[in-house]
Scaffold this motif. Structure first.
Motif, PDB file in Angstrom:
ATOM      1  N   GLU A 178      -5.303 -11.291  10.028  1.00 27.06           N
ATOM      2  CA  GLU A 178      -5.672 -11.294   8.674  1.00 27.06           C
ATOM      3  C   GLU A 178      -5.316  -9.546   8.426  1.00 27.06           C
ATOM      4  OE1 GLU A 178      -9.579 -10.634   5.977  1.00 27.06           O
ATOM      5  OE2 GLU A 178      -9.426 -12.019   7.477  1.00 27.06           O
ATOM      6  N   HIS A 179      -5.518  -8.564   9.278  1.00 28.27           N
ATOM      7  CA  HIS A 179      -5.173  -7.356   8.979  1.00 28.27           C
ATOM      8  C   HIS A 179      -3.545  -6.987   8.839  1.00 28.27           C
ATOM      9  CE1 HIS A 179      -9.169  -5.340   8.428  1.00 28.27           C
ATOM     10  NE2 HIS A 179      -9.487  -6.265   9.545  1.00 28.27           N
ATOM     11  N   LEU A 180      -2.897  -7.822   9.886  1.00 26.01           N
ATOM     12  CA  LEU A 180      -1.520  -7.742   9.812  1.00 26.01           C
ATOM     13  C   LEU A 180      -0.789  -8.132   8.494  1.00 26.01           C
ATOM     14  CD1 LEU A 180      -0.717  -8.629  13.529  1.00 26.01           C
ATOM     15  CD2 LEU A 180      -0.328  -6.318  12.377  1.00 26.01           C
ATOM     16  N   GLU A 181      -1.254  -9.427   8.133  1.00 25.01           N
ATOM     17  CA  GLU A 181      -0.729  -9.752   6.807  1.00 25.01           C
ATOM     18  C   GLU A 181      -0.941  -8.939   5.553  1.00 25.01           C
ATOM     19  OE1 GLU A 181      -1.296 -14.648   7.622  1.00 25.01           O
ATOM     20  OE2 GLU A 181      -2.817 -13.499   6.646  1.00 25.01           O
ATOM     21  N   LYS A 182      -2.281  -8.236   5.584  1.00 22.61           N
ATOM     22  CA  LYS A 182      -2.660  -7.297   4.868  1.00 22.61           C
ATOM     23  C   LYS A 182      -1.635  -6.171   4.598  1.00 22.61           C
ATOM     24  CE  LYS A 182      -7.399  -8.712   3.703  1.00 22.61           C
ATOM     25  NZ  LYS A 182      -8.709  -8.257   3.653  1.00 22.61           N
ATOM     26  N   ALA A 183      -1.281  -5.699   5.805  1.00 17.80           N
ATOM     27  CA  ALA A 183      -0.272  -4.638   6.044  1.00 17.80           C
ATOM     28  C   ALA A 183       1.100  -4.993   5.431  1.00 17.80           C
ATOM     29  CB  ALA A 183      -0.094  -4.370   7.733  1.00 17.80           C
ATOM     30  N   LEU A 184       1.575  -6.270   5.701  1.00 16.02           N
ATOM     31  CA  LEU A 184       2.682  -6.540   5.273  1.00 16.02           C
ATOM     32  C   LEU A 184       2.648  -6.694   3.691  1.00 16.02           C
ATOM     33  CD1 LEU A 184       3.904  -9.000   8.114  1.00 16.02           C
ATOM     34  CD2 LEU A 184       5.050  -7.043   7.423  1.00 16.02           C
ATOM     35  N   THR A 185       1.558  -6.776   3.020  1.00 16.98           N
ATOM     36  CA  THR A 185       1.694  -7.139   1.681  1.00 16.98           C
ATOM     37  C   THR A 185       1.698  -5.787   0.937  1.00 16.98           C
ATOM     38  OG1 THR A 185      -0.897  -6.923   1.376  1.00 16.98           O
ATOM     39  CG2 THR A 185       0.375  -9.129   1.999  1.00 16.98           C
ATOM     40  N   ILE A 186       1.425  -4.555   1.862  1.00 20.19           N
ATOM     41  CA  ILE A 186       1.489  -3.216   1.394  1.00 20.19           C
ATOM     42  C   ILE A 186       2.962  -2.591   1.677  1.00 20.19           C
ATOM     43  CG2 ILE A 186       0.570  -0.718   1.772  1.00 20.19           C
ATOM     44  CD1 ILE A 186      -2.094  -2.217   2.819  1.00 20.19           C
ATOM     45  N   ARG A 187       3.384  -3.017   2.734  1.00 21.27           N
ATOM     46  CA  ARG A 187       4.606  -2.534   3.009  1.00 21.27           C
ATOM     47  C   ARG A 187       5.560  -3.499   3.653  1.00 21.27           C
ATOM     48  NH1 ARG A 187       6.963   0.371   7.495  1.00 21.27           N
ATOM     49  NH2 ARG A 187       4.769   1.344   8.139  1.00 21.27           N
ATOM     50  N   ASP A 188       6.608  -3.876   3.202  1.00 25.81           N
ATOM     51  CA  ASP A 188       7.269  -5.016   3.818  1.00 25.81           C
ATOM     52  C   ASP A 188       8.886  -4.151   3.410  1.00 25.81           C
ATOM     53  OD1 ASP A 188       8.630  -7.160   5.095  1.00 25.81           O
ATOM     54  OD2 ASP A 188       7.790  -8.606   3.436  1.00 25.81           O
ATOM     55  N   PRO A 189       9.954  -4.122   4.275  1.00 21.85           N
ATOM     56  CA  PRO A 189       9.751  -4.339   5.673  1.00 21.85           C
ATOM     57  C   PRO A 189       8.732  -3.591   6.677  1.00 21.85           C
ATOM     58  CG  PRO A 189      11.728  -3.437   5.625  1.00 21.85           C
ATOM     59  CD  PRO A 189      11.279  -3.601   4.211  1.00 21.85           C
ATOM     60  N   PRO A 240       8.468  -3.698  10.331  1.00 18.17           N
ATOM     61  CA  PRO A 240       9.030  -4.447  11.644  1.00 18.17           C
ATOM     62  C   PRO A 240       7.807  -4.617  12.694  1.00 18.17           C
ATOM     63  CG  PRO A 240      10.511  -2.966  10.990  1.00 18.17           C
ATOM     64  CD  PRO A 240       9.366  -2.635  10.075  1.00 18.17           C
ATOM     65  N   GLU A 241       7.259  -3.429  12.834  1.00 17.72           N
ATOM     66  CA  GLU A 241       6.093  -3.604  13.929  1.00 17.72           C
ATOM     67  C   GLU A 241       5.173  -4.719  13.804  1.00 17.72           C
ATOM     68  OE1 GLU A 241       8.007   0.666  13.679  1.00 17.72           O
ATOM     69  OE2 GLU A 241       6.935  -0.930  12.267  1.00 17.72           O
ATOM     70  N   ALA A 242       4.575  -4.662  12.341  1.00 20.90           N
ATOM     71  CA  ALA A 242       3.695  -5.438  12.200  1.00 20.90           C
ATOM     72  C   ALA A 242       3.964  -6.841  12.083  1.00 20.90           C
ATOM     73  CB  ALA A 242       2.990  -5.169  10.717  1.00 20.90           C
ATOM     74  N   ALA A 243       5.299  -7.014  11.635  1.00 18.32           N
ATOM     75  CA  ALA A 243       5.790  -8.521  11.563  1.00 18.32           C
ATOM     76  C   ALA A 243       6.141  -9.095  12.844  1.00 18.32           C
ATOM     77  CB  ALA A 243       7.321  -8.565  10.841  1.00 18.32           C
TER      78      ALA A 243
END
Length: 359
Positions: free
Chosen positions: A309-320, A322-325
């Motif tokens: 859940e937290h990684l998904e939220k991290a990717l909505t804030i910044r994409d790309p 890479p580390e989170a993905a």
């Protein structure tokens, strides 16, 4: 302030300071004043409850005042003893060190008698258990001593049925410390310790009431509860010390709770890390690196659903990102054994404005 029945101990290697402090104690009609330049000489009367408040100068024999305060706290772990630093050290870093070590007040020399009295009163009032609850504890303990165990249990139960707000006050103290509101921080930490001590005493009293009734299982269970609360008190004290070190290293940090969470996670204190990160989220809820850090703590605590859940939220804030993905992909594939061996990373250029990443 009622001082006629209290005894104060003064620890200082400066005779002039000690003499002045004693003179002002006597001006406030303090019943008894003990003076020494060495902590060991005063430990016995302190441990035997013959001392009600301690004043510590910036230095004593063989150590500085902060080290003396830590040693005193260690030697009197279970006692709710107000201790005030009385020092010429006005540097903010020294104030933070004193608060982290467990002071209940901080007086800067030279001081007026009004300031002296106000700090003594504040330290004693904010480290004391509420008068109504103090009376209830006394009544309950007296009932135990007279063998009226059921009545005692009823009194103790009324105390512990209220929510223990010590953690709430502790969090307030941390926030005040972060915002350099040191007087408020001291008061908040004092209240946290007083509340925690009251609950520990109530559970211990219940244990003895059950022992009187011959219920050894509940006797042990409530003794354990009392010990758990004291252990929490120790843990919070350690947390405060670590937080103070972080603030000392970077007093202008936007979100020092993030650094605290990283340190605690690396120490293996995942519950502590999550608590720190919860505080961090309140300050910067839209920081992608913070979300990444929380996910790592969740992974080590084996809470994979929360990590995702937290990684998904991290990717909505910044994409790309890479580390989170990469981490998210491994979690979704349930490749948990590979997560620990993931390469260490640092925040890339896109995240330089964000908080430090846990690597």
């Amino acid at each position: 302030m009622e001082t006629q029945n209290i005894s104060i101990a003064i620890l200082s290697n400066n005779l002039h300071h000690a003499t002045r402090d004693k003179k002002n104690c006597l001006r406030l009609n303090v019943k008894n004043v003990l003076i020494s330049d060495e902590l060991e000489h005063l430990l016995q009367p302190i441990q035997e409850d013959e001392v009600h408040l301690v004043l510590i100068d910036s230095a004593v024999k063989g150590m500085d005042g902060w080290s003396c305060l830590r040693a005193l706290r260690k030697a009197t772990r279970s006692k709710l003893l107000p201790v005030i630093m009385v020092t010429a050290e006005s540097n903010l870093q020294n104030v933070v060190k004193a608060i982290a070590a467990g002071c209940n007040g901080y007086i800067i020399r030279p001081y007026s008698i009004t300031t002296f009295e106000r700090h003594l009163q504040m330290a004693m009032e904010t480290t004391s258990i509420d008068e109504v609850e103090r009376e209830q504890l006394d009544v309950a303990n007296e009932l135990v001593s007279h063998g009226r165990f059921d009545e005692a249990l009823e009194e103790f139960s009324e105390i512990i049925e209220e929510e223990n707000e010590s953690l709430l006050w502790f969090n307030k103290g941390m926030d005040y410390l972060h915002h350099q509101k040191y007087g408020k921080a001291i008061i908040a930490f004092n209240k946290a310790v007083a509340l925690n001590s009251m609950y520990a005493e109530a559970y211990k009293g219940m244990a003895h009431a059950y022992k009187g009734k011959g219920d050894i299982a509940n006797y042990q269970a409530f003794l354990d509860k009392s010990a758990e609360i004291l252990a929490l008190q120790d843990r919070l004290a350690e947390l405060k010390e670590l937080f103070a070190e972080i603030l000392e290293a970077n007093p202008d940090a936007i979100n020092p709770y993030n650094s605290l969470g990283i340190d605690l996670r690396k120490k293996g204190d995942y519950a502590g890390a999550m608590h720190a990160y919860a505080q961090a989220l309140a300050l910067t809820p839209k920081d992608e690196n913070l979300r990444y850090n929380i996910a790592k703590a969740c992974i080590f605590a084996k809470d994979y659903a929360q990590a995702i859940e937290h990684l998904e939220k991290a990717l909505t804030i910044r994409d790309p990102f890479p580390e989170a993905a990469q981490l998210l992909a491994k979690l979704r594939a349930k490749q948990y054994d590979q997560i620990a061996s993931s390469p260490k990373t640092v925040a890339n250029e896109a995240g330089q404005g964000s908080l430090t990443m846990d690597v």
